[in-house]
Design a protein around this motif. Structure first.
Motif, PDB file in Angstrom:
ATOM      1  N   VAL A   1       0.866  -1.181   0.000  1.00 30.87           N
ATOM      2  CA  VAL A   1       0.000   0.000   0.000  1.00 30.87           C
ATOM      3  C   VAL A   1       0.898   1.224   0.000  1.00 30.87           C
ATOM      4  O   VAL A   1       1.595   1.520   0.972  1.00 30.87           O
ATOM      5  N   THR A   2       0.882   1.952  -1.104  1.00 30.64           N
ATOM      6  CA  THR A   2       1.774   3.101  -1.256  1.00 30.64           C
ATOM      7  C   THR A   2       1.189   4.353  -0.632  1.00 30.64           C
ATOM      8  O   THR A   2      -0.006   4.446  -0.364  1.00 30.64           O
ATOM      9  N   ASP A   3       2.049   5.329  -0.413  1.00 32.87           N
ATOM     10  CA  ASP A   3       1.562   6.677  -0.160  1.00 32.87           C
ATOM     11  C   ASP A   3       1.836   7.493  -1.425  1.00 32.87           C
ATOM     12  O   ASP A   3       2.433   7.010  -2.389  1.00 32.87           O
ATOM     13  N   SER A   4       1.377   8.739  -1.434  1.00 36.14           N
ATOM     14  CA  SER A   4       1.462   9.526  -2.662  1.00 36.14           C
ATOM     15  C   SER A   4       2.888   9.902  -3.026  1.00 36.14           C
ATOM     16  O   SER A   4       3.222   9.995  -4.219  1.00 36.14           O
ATOM     17  N   SER A   5       3.743  10.140  -2.030  1.00 35.26           N
ATOM     18  CA  SER A   5       5.113  10.532  -2.363  1.00 35.26           C
ATOM     19  C   SER A   5       5.871   9.389  -3.026  1.00 35.26           C
ATOM     20  O   SER A   5       6.577   9.596  -4.022  1.00 35.26           O
ATOM     21  N   ALA A   6       5.717   8.189  -2.515  1.00 35.88           N
ATOM     22  CA  ALA A   6       6.385   7.040  -3.129  1.00 35.88           C
ATOM     23  C   ALA A   6       5.804   6.740  -4.504  1.00 35.88           C
ATOM     24  O   ALA A   6       6.538   6.394  -5.440  1.00 35.88           O
ATOM     25  N   ALA A   7       4.485   6.870  -4.637  1.00 35.52           N
ATOM     26  CA  ALA A   7       3.846   6.590  -5.923  1.00 35.52           C
ATOM     27  C   ALA A   7       4.303   7.579  -6.983  1.00 35.52           C
ATOM     28  O   ALA A   7       4.685   7.190  -8.098  1.00 35.52           O
ATOM     29  N   ALA A   8       4.274   8.881  -6.658  1.00 34.58           N
ATOM     30  CA  ALA A   8       4.691   9.889  -7.638  1.00 34.58           C
ATOM     31  C   ALA A   8       6.177   9.787  -7.940  1.00 34.58           C
ATOM     32  O   ALA A   8       6.609  10.001  -9.082  1.00 34.58           O
ATOM     33  N   SER A   9       6.957   9.433  -6.931  1.00 35.29           N
ATOM     34  CA  SER A   9       8.394   9.274  -7.154  1.00 35.29           C
ATOM     35  C   SER A   9       8.693   8.098  -8.074  1.00 35.29           C
ATOM     36  O   SER A   9       9.650   8.140  -8.855  1.00 35.29           O
ATOM     37  N   SER A  10       7.894   7.047  -7.986  1.00 31.25           N
ATOM     38  CA  SER A  10       8.120   5.913  -8.889  1.00 31.25           C
ATOM     39  C   SER A  10       7.976   6.350 -10.339  1.00 31.25           C
ATOM     40  O   SER A  10       8.746   5.941 -11.208  1.00 31.25           O
ATOM     41  N   TRP A  11       6.971   7.196 -10.603  1.00 31.02           N
ATOM     42  CA  TRP A  11       6.825   7.767 -11.948  1.00 31.02           C
ATOM     43  C   TRP A  11       7.971   8.730 -12.246  1.00 31.02           C
ATOM     44  O   TRP A  11       8.452   8.818 -13.371  1.00 31.02           O
TER      45      TRP A  11
ATOM     46  N   ASN B   1       7.659   4.576   1.387  1.00 30.83           N
ATOM     47  CA  ASN B   1       6.625   5.561   1.685  1.00 30.83           C
ATOM     48  C   ASN B   1       7.214   6.707   2.504  1.00 30.83           C
ATOM     49  O   ASN B   1       8.009   6.492   3.422  1.00 30.83           O
ATOM     50  N   GLY B   2       6.815   7.915   2.156  1.00 29.16           N
ATOM     51  CA  GLY B   2       7.246   9.100   2.891  1.00 29.16           C
ATOM     52  C   GLY B   2       8.362   9.875   2.253  1.00 29.16           C
ATOM     53  O   GLY B   2       8.561  11.051   2.567  1.00 29.16           O
ATOM     54  N   ALA B   3       9.109   9.252   1.341  1.00 27.94           N
ATOM     55  CA  ALA B   3      10.234   9.929   0.696  1.00 27.94           C
ATOM     56  C   ALA B   3       9.820  10.462  -0.674  1.00 27.94           C
ATOM     57  O   ALA B   3       8.857   9.991  -1.278  1.00 27.94           O
ATOM     58  N   VAL B   4      10.568  11.437  -1.156  1.00 27.49           N
ATOM     59  CA  VAL B   4      10.358  11.989  -2.493  1.00 27.49           C
ATOM     60  C   VAL B   4      11.662  11.865  -3.271  1.00 27.49           C
ATOM     61  O   VAL B   4      12.626  12.607  -3.022  1.00 27.49           O
ATOM     62  N   ASN B   5      11.737  10.886  -4.155  1.00 24.83           N
ATOM     63  CA  ASN B   5      12.900  10.665  -5.011  1.00 24.83           C
ATOM     64  C   ASN B   5      14.199  10.533  -4.218  1.00 24.83           C
ATOM     65  O   ASN B   5      15.259  10.985  -4.660  1.00 24.83           O
ATOM     66  N   VAL B   6      14.111   9.895  -3.064  1.00 23.94           N
ATOM     67  CA  VAL B   6      15.286   9.569  -2.256  1.00 23.94           C
ATOM     68  C   VAL B   6      15.156   8.106  -1.845  1.00 23.94           C
ATOM     69  O   VAL B   6      14.126   7.718  -1.278  1.00 23.94           O
ATOM     70  N   ASP B   7      16.182   7.298  -2.124  1.00 21.47           N
ATOM     71  CA  ASP B   7      16.070   5.875  -1.840  1.00 21.47           C
ATOM     72  C   ASP B   7      16.401   5.562  -0.383  1.00 21.47           C
ATOM     73  O   ASP B   7      16.745   6.457   0.408  1.00 21.47           O
ATOM     74  N   ALA B   8      16.299   4.287  -0.031  1.00 25.12           N
ATOM     75  CA  ALA B   8      16.476   3.874   1.365  1.00 25.12           C
ATOM     76  C   ALA B   8      17.884   4.145   1.882  1.00 25.12           C
ATOM     77  O   ALA B   8      18.092   4.296   3.091  1.00 25.12           O
ATOM     78  N   ALA B   9      18.853   4.244   0.966  1.00 25.89           N
ATOM     79  CA  ALA B   9      20.222   4.542   1.357  1.00 25.89           C
ATOM     80  C   ALA B   9      20.478   6.036   1.479  1.00 25.89           C
ATOM     81  O   ALA B   9      21.592   6.458   1.811  1.00 25.89           O
ATOM     82  N   GLY B  10      19.466   6.848   1.210  1.00 28.80           N
ATOM     83  CA  GLY B  10      19.619   8.293   1.299  1.00 28.80           C
ATOM     84  C   GLY B  10      20.113   8.947   0.028  1.00 28.80           C
ATOM     85  O   GLY B  10      20.411  10.146   0.009  1.00 28.80           O
ATOM     86  N   GLU B  11      20.175   8.186  -1.058  1.00 29.20           N
ATOM     87  CA  GLU B  11      20.658   8.725  -2.325  1.00 29.20           C
ATOM     88  C   GLU B  11      19.517   9.420  -3.070  1.00 29.20           C
ATOM     89  O   GLU B  11      18.430   8.854  -3.250  1.00 29.20           O
ATOM     90  N   SER B  12      19.756  10.634  -3.523  1.00 30.31           N
ATOM     91  CA  SER B  12      18.770  11.356  -4.320  1.00 30.31           C
ATOM     92  C   SER B  12      18.765  10.824  -5.746  1.00 30.31           C
ATOM     93  O   SER B  12      19.830  10.593  -6.343  1.00 30.31           O
ATOM     94  N   LEU B  13      17.582  10.620  -6.274  1.00 27.65           N
ATOM     95  CA  LEU B  13      17.397  10.069  -7.616  1.00 27.65           C
ATOM     96  C   LEU B  13      16.858  11.177  -8.514  1.00 27.65           C
ATOM     97  O   LEU B  13      15.880  11.839  -8.185  1.00 27.65           O
TER      98      LEU B  13
END
Length: 475
Positions: free
Chosen positions: A104-114, A122-134
């Motif tokens: 179950v996604t949240d909006s930030s993760a969903a929009a970031s996937s696009w 969930n909760g991040a915006v274009n930042v992965d689990a390692a803290g790297e900006s994408l």
């Protein structure tokens, strides 16, 4: 209409669909173009100059059914969403919406996937689990010389628009997102969220970002009148029409006197007019964001009118791509919210139709009612009567009064406790929860690159489809 034969009903829907869309465009001829142009054509191939990405946030499949039957009953025309199925240039897909951290996604993760091409937590915006900006898609688009635009009924710094343009480890870092929009020069920014463009620092200093946008050549508009005048202009544009989110459509429709606040259709139309002048094309995201909010609140009146407003954007998008065949159009949602459904009611479910009439008693959102009662600092039954058409009982009043006294951040929970069963009996609209859902969702694509969208698509795969369609190199 219930007495028509199946053949007659199909003909009726086909004809009434053209008539119903007319209220959303400037002429019936434009509607005919939007509804019929491109039919019979094969899927477009080749490179896209532009991308229009229409997203309605939090659209459960049941919300579509509710709005579809309401519109048939009250306007004798199907949703524009439903009329998409009649176009022969449609590429239709079913989209898996999961995030990296949950089905179950949240909006930030969903929009970031696009926006970045991979699933994140969930909760991040274009930042992965390692803290790297994408790197988000708007940055690639700008490097390719394309203009970019964000239009939303939410705060412009909210999760979904941010997913195309920003990088922050926490979606609530909206001050930082506003700053990134300035630094990355998003060309058109229209929506709510003015509060994040005046920022108070820990040392007590205040940073005003709007003057900085103006210094960079942006036109700044604050209401519908100024926005309409800006349609003929050139250069970058920023419009902030509310301190937080733009008020719900149902509240704007019924508020007297009406405030000079633009609708999603108004903002979309002006964004297209400004971006159409971009020599090398554009990428535009348009979000009907408050369907999600109404779902979280279990607010049937608000969710119906929010989706109808988004639906009114579809003819504008179709008109544009029919006149600009080098434009790719995507229409979808990021996830479902709250499992909204029009349920069977009465013997033989014969009361479900009349419930679609009774839903018209709802004149204002839970949010509007919350504001009135918190301003009054006490329960006032006249506001409940105005919003729901309900005469509150002493027991119901006591439930809401306790929440007011406790200074609850949201009164929606108290409204559901006090009036939820009564509202559900009145409207036949039910909910699975107040949360997001894991349901797979519809995705519609048209124009160059649409033929590469698979019938079952994972949300993160859209990034590669969009960039490839635009001829943008990402590696």
């Amino acid at each position: 209409m219930e007495n028509l034969t199946p053949a007659s009903r199909r003909q009726f829907l086909k004809l009434s669909g053209l008539a119903g869309a007319a209220s959303f465009l400037s002429s019936s001829a434009a509607v005919a173009s939007a509804s019929t142009a491109g039919r019979g054509a094969e899927h477009s191939s080749g490179q896209a100059k532009n991308v229009i990405f229409l997203v309605v946030d939090g659209l459960s499949n049941g919300t579509v059914g509710l709005a579809h039957h309401w519109k048939l009953r009250h306007q004798q025309t199907p949703l524009n969403w439903m009329q998409l199925f009649e176009r022969e240039d449609l590429q239709r897909a079913y989209q898996d919406t999961a995030s990296a951290s949950s089905p179950v996604t949240d909006s930030s993760a969903a929009a970031s996937s696009w926006g970045c091409g991979q699933r994140i937590d969930n909760g991040a915006v274009n930042v992965d689990a390692a803290g790297e900006s994408l790197k988000p898609i708007f940055s690639y688009a700008k490097e390719a010389g394309k203009a970019t635009g964000l239009v939303t009924t939410c705060r412009v710094t909210h999760a979904t628009p941010a997913g195309f343009a920003a990088n922050v480890p926490e979606r609530n870092m909206e001050d930082e997102i506003a700053q990134q929009y300035l630094e990355r020069e998003v060309d058109v920014i229209l929506g709510g969220g003015a509060r994040h463009f005046t920022q108070k620092r820990e040392d007590g200093s205040v940073i005003q970002y709007i003057p900085r946008f103006v210094d960079k050549g942006y036109t700044y508009v604050r209401n519908r009148t100024e926005l309409t005048e800006a349609a003929a202009g050139q250069g970058p544009l920023i419009g902030l029409f509310a301190k937080s989110h733009i008020p719900y459509a149902i509240d704007r429709e019924n508020q007297q006197p009406r405030e000079d606040t633009p609708s999603l259709v108004d903002m979309f139309r002006v964004a297209l007019a400004r971006l159409d002048r971009a020599k090398d094309g554009f990428v535009l995201q348009v979000e009907g964001g408050r369907v999600d909010h109404a779902g979280h609140a279990n607010d049937a009146g608000a969710i119906l009118h929010e989706f109808l407003e988004f639906d009114a954007c579809i003819p504008l998008a179709l008109e544009y791509i029919d006149a600009h065949p080098d434009t790719m159009l995507v229409i979808t949602t990021d996830h479902g919210t709250a499992g909204c459904q029009l349920n069977g009611a009465g013997a033989g479910y014969k009361d479900s139709g009349p419930a679609l009439d009774r839903i018209n008693q709802l004149k204002y959102s839970f949010e509007w009612l919350h504001s009135r009662l918190m301003e009054a600092k006490k329960f006032d039954p006249k506001y409940v009567k105005m919003a729901f058409g309900i005469d509150a009982t002493p027991e119901q009043a006591a439930i809401v009064q306790r929440a007011i006294k406790a200074k609850a951040k949201y009164l929606s929970g108290a409204f559901i406790e006090a009036f939820g069963a009564q509202l559900q009996a009145m409207t036949a609209v039910g909910w699975t929860s107040g949360n997001h859902t894991s349901e797979c969702v519809e995705l519609f694509a048209f124009g160059p690159g649409s033929e590469t969208v698979p019938a079952f698509v994972r949300n993160y795969e859209l990034f590669g489809i969009l960039t490839k369609s635009l001829g943008i190199q990402t590696s």
